[in-house]
Design an enzyme around this catalytic site. Sequence first.
Site, PDB file in Angstrom:
ATOM      1  N   HIS A  66      -9.968   7.049   2.354  1.00 39.91           N
ATOM      2  CA  HIS A  66     -10.583   5.757   2.017  1.00 39.91           C
ATOM      3  C   HIS A  66     -12.086   6.009   1.969  1.00 39.91           C
ATOM      4  O   HIS A  66     -12.706   6.157   3.023  1.00 39.91           O
ATOM      5  CB  HIS A  66     -10.266   4.706   3.085  1.00 39.91           C
ATOM      6  CG  HIS A  66      -8.803   4.491   3.308  1.00 39.91           C
ATOM      7  ND1 HIS A  66      -8.093   3.477   2.712  1.00 39.91           N
ATOM      8  CD2 HIS A  66      -7.907   5.175   4.071  1.00 39.91           C
ATOM      9  CE1 HIS A  66      -6.822   3.536   3.104  1.00 39.91           C
ATOM     10  NE2 HIS A  66      -6.689   4.565   3.928  1.00 39.91           N
ATOM     11  N   PHE A  67     -12.648   6.067   0.762  1.00 37.79           N
ATOM     12  CA  PHE A  67     -14.055   6.466   0.636  1.00 37.79           C
ATOM     13  C   PHE A  67     -14.991   5.281   0.393  1.00 37.79           C
ATOM     14  O   PHE A  67     -16.182   5.464   0.146  1.00 37.79           O
ATOM     15  CB  PHE A  67     -14.210   7.554  -0.427  1.00 37.79           C
ATOM     16  CG  PHE A  67     -13.796   8.936   0.058  1.00 37.79           C
ATOM     17  CD1 PHE A  67     -13.507   9.185   1.401  1.00 37.79           C
ATOM     18  CD2 PHE A  67     -13.703  10.000  -0.832  1.00 37.79           C
ATOM     19  CE1 PHE A  67     -13.136  10.455   1.846  1.00 37.79           C
ATOM     20  CE2 PHE A  67     -13.336  11.280  -0.390  1.00 37.79           C
ATOM     21  CZ  PHE A  67     -13.054  11.506   0.940  1.00 37.79           C
ATOM     22  N   ARG A  68     -14.476   4.067   0.405  1.00 30.28           N
ATOM     23  CA  ARG A  68     -15.275   2.833   0.565  1.00 30.28           C
ATOM     24  C   ARG A  68     -16.127   2.409  -0.612  1.00 30.28           C
ATOM     25  O   ARG A  68     -16.808   1.395  -0.516  1.00 30.28           O
ATOM     26  CB  ARG A  68     -16.175   2.927   1.803  1.00 30.28           C
ATOM     27  CG  ARG A  68     -15.472   3.336   3.095  1.00 30.28           C
ATOM     28  CD  ARG A  68     -14.318   2.442   3.423  1.00 30.28           C
ATOM     29  NE  ARG A  68     -13.844   2.624   4.794  1.00 30.28           N
ATOM     30  CZ  ARG A  68     -12.625   2.283   5.180  1.00 30.28           C
ATOM     31  NH1 ARG A  68     -11.757   1.748   4.329  1.00 30.28           N
ATOM     32  NH2 ARG A  68     -12.254   2.442   6.432  1.00 30.28           N
ATOM     33  N   ASN A  98      -8.152   0.168  -1.349  1.00 30.92           N
ATOM     34  CA  ASN A  98      -8.688  -0.978  -0.595  1.00 30.92           C
ATOM     35  C   ASN A  98     -10.212  -0.958  -0.524  1.00 30.92           C
ATOM     36  O   ASN A  98     -10.806  -1.061   0.534  1.00 30.92           O
ATOM     37  CB  ASN A  98      -8.064  -1.063   0.804  1.00 30.92           C
ATOM     38  CG  ASN A  98      -8.221   0.202   1.623  1.00 30.92           C
ATOM     39  OD1 ASN A  98      -8.256   1.309   1.090  1.00 30.92           O
ATOM     40  ND2 ASN A  98      -8.325   0.049   2.924  1.00 30.92           N
ATOM     41  N   HIS A 180       2.344   2.451   2.719  1.00 29.22           N
ATOM     42  CA  HIS A 180       1.910   2.288   4.114  1.00 29.22           C
ATOM     43  C   HIS A 180       3.016   1.454   4.744  1.00 29.22           C
ATOM     44  O   HIS A 180       3.124   0.258   4.485  1.00 29.22           O
ATOM     45  CB  HIS A 180       0.561   1.568   4.176  1.00 29.22           C
ATOM     46  CG  HIS A 180       0.083   1.337   5.575  1.00 29.22           C
ATOM     47  ND1 HIS A 180      -1.171   1.678   5.995  1.00 29.22           N
ATOM     48  CD2 HIS A 180       0.691   0.792   6.664  1.00 29.22           C
ATOM     49  CE1 HIS A 180      -1.316   1.375   7.275  1.00 29.22           C
ATOM     50  NE2 HIS A 180      -0.205   0.818   7.700  1.00 29.22           N
ATOM     51  N   HIS A 234       1.211   8.681   6.050  1.00 32.55           N
ATOM     52  CA  HIS A 234       0.946   8.796   7.501  1.00 32.55           C
ATOM     53  C   HIS A 234       2.108   8.346   8.398  1.00 32.55           C
ATOM     54  O   HIS A 234       2.005   7.384   9.138  1.00 32.55           O
ATOM     55  CB  HIS A 234      -0.336   8.081   7.907  1.00 32.55           C
ATOM     56  CG  HIS A 234      -0.587   6.714   7.342  1.00 32.55           C
ATOM     57  ND1 HIS A 234       0.399   5.785   7.113  1.00 32.55           N
ATOM     58  CD2 HIS A 234      -1.750   6.128   6.984  1.00 32.55           C
ATOM     59  CE1 HIS A 234      -0.152   4.710   6.628  1.00 32.55           C
ATOM     60  NE2 HIS A 234      -1.432   4.873   6.539  1.00 32.55           N
ATOM     61  N   ASP A 305      -6.049  10.402   6.119  1.00 25.54           N
ATOM     62  CA  ASP A 305      -6.290   8.955   6.169  1.00 25.54           C
ATOM     63  C   ASP A 305      -7.749   8.690   6.571  1.00 25.54           C
ATOM     64  O   ASP A 305      -8.022   7.738   7.306  1.00 25.54           O
ATOM     65  CB  ASP A 305      -5.319   8.272   7.129  1.00 25.54           C
ATOM     66  CG  ASP A 305      -5.328   6.749   6.993  1.00 25.54           C
ATOM     67  OD1 ASP A 305      -5.787   6.245   5.947  1.00 25.54           O
ATOM     68  OD2 ASP A 305      -4.882   6.069   7.930  1.00 25.54           O
TER      69      ASP A 305
HETATM   70  O1  DOR Z   1      -6.426   2.714  10.127  1.00 24.09           O
HETATM   71  C1  DOR Z   1      -6.449   2.511   8.919  1.00 24.09           C
HETATM   72  N1  DOR Z   1      -7.575   2.169   8.296  1.00 24.09           N
HETATM   73  N2  DOR Z   1      -5.304   2.625   8.215  1.00 24.09           N
HETATM   74  C2  DOR Z   1      -5.246   2.285   6.908  1.00 24.09           C
HETATM   75  O2  DOR Z   1      -4.202   2.439   6.322  1.00 24.09           O
HETATM   76  C3  DOR Z   1      -6.422   1.709   6.235  1.00 24.09           C
HETATM   77  C4  DOR Z   1      -7.639   2.173   6.868  1.00 24.09           C
HETATM   78  C5  DOR Z   1      -8.922   1.541   6.392  1.00 24.09           C
HETATM   79  O3  DOR Z   1      -9.092   1.450   5.164  1.00 24.09           O
HETATM   80  O4  DOR Z   1      -9.787   1.238   7.206  1.00 24.09           O
END
Ligand code: DOR
Length: 442
Positions: A66-68, A98, A180, A234, A305
């Site tokens: 997840h690189f935001r 996300n 997930h 995961h 993850d």
């Molecule tokens: O702990 C998590 N954080 N699990 C996820 O699947 C999403 C992630 C996040 O984007 O912060």
Amino acid sequence: MSSAPCILIRGARILLPGGEFLVGDVLTEGREIVQVAPEIPASDTCKEIDAAGLTLLPGAIDPQVHFREPGLEHKEDLFTASCACAKGGVTSFLEMPNTRPLTTTQAALDDKLLRASQKCLVNYGFFIGATPENLPDLLEANPTCGIKIFMGSMHGQLLVDADSALEAIFSKGRRLIAVHAEDQARITQRREEFAGIHDVAVHSQIQDNQAALNATQLALKLSKKYQRRLHILHMSTGEEAEFLRVDKPSWVTAEVTPQHLLLNTSAYEKIGTLAQMNPPLRSPRDNEVLWQALLDGVIDFIATDHAPHTLEEKAQQYPNSPSGMPGVETSLPLMLTQAMHGRCTVAQVSNWMSAAVAKAYAIPKKGAIAPGYDADLVLVDLNNYRPVLREEVLTKCGWNPFEGWDLTGWPVITIVGGQVVYERGKLYTEVRGEALTFEPNN
Ligand code: DOR
């Protein structure tokens, strides 16, 4: 030099595709590996790397990060994340939807691909996220490594937990679905039961093993009904691993994170909310069963993850503290350290972190050191131990759940597409990775 037209790596202990080692040389030209041999003659035009005493592995492919970017760049962005990848020997990544806006349309996917082409030091691919309404987008999106479904652990519109909506997605199209797997209804109910408790350790009780098992079983049922390519992200519990051990169709794969192998609920006492993630950390017994499943091939590969949140965000009281930990900088040394401790072999680690991922996602020319493969490589030092230090991390969030752990197998040099991108602490930030391609019906 990062723009060398060719690189001659000399005297490395090279991991060959069959799992054996050759002490010898590797020649790359442009973006490709062209020769692997005990000795390759020198050439004036090639950059030479003296790799004596170092081990050469295919670059790691991290299939869940997840690189935001866009939208949450205060936690991480594609540049900082890819710098962390280069340092960690991760030469390719598959990123989750996300972000803000959510990656649920072709336009959002195109935007990410454009940003990555401008900023990423390593190769990149992106998931398209499922919502209850975007089936046409899921069918058409291109290029993508697959469809991501959050069955639980909600991210607004990305939550798809109704049976009818899940059924619609599984029944249409052929591309890979990655889930997930947590049962949102059970989590919601247990959140109410445990309301008012601020000890973060309760996180593992709220989002318990049963919640994970329920969702994994439902995903498997749908995958079998439609013979649909399924990947379980995961996997965190012994129960899921044992369930899969007795009933795993050939078109199903599963992954585990280093956190779920190496940390358990005792981590809450040591690092508090920094240990909070979804699915949560489990018991030492779960660690053991997951390890055995990985060794036995029930679990196919490893993902981090990588889910950075700032220390300020993490300092909030549970349940306001966000879930997630960074991982791309330490995953390879963590797993290689396990190999050096005799838990598995270096060849297994490399398979779980490169070849098996390339196979599962049908990414051509990745995951092996052989002529014709892409020159995505990492030279690691298996003979020196160094601790994970907060002051050395490159991820923008500025911390790591394994701080203080003494690790070996740290990358010395990372090469992406035939260009040195990281060398002994120095990053070559002008290097750019490429968009990954995926064979049809991956
Ligand atoms: O702990 C998590 N954080 N699990 C996820 O699947 C999403 C992630 C996040 O984007 O912060």
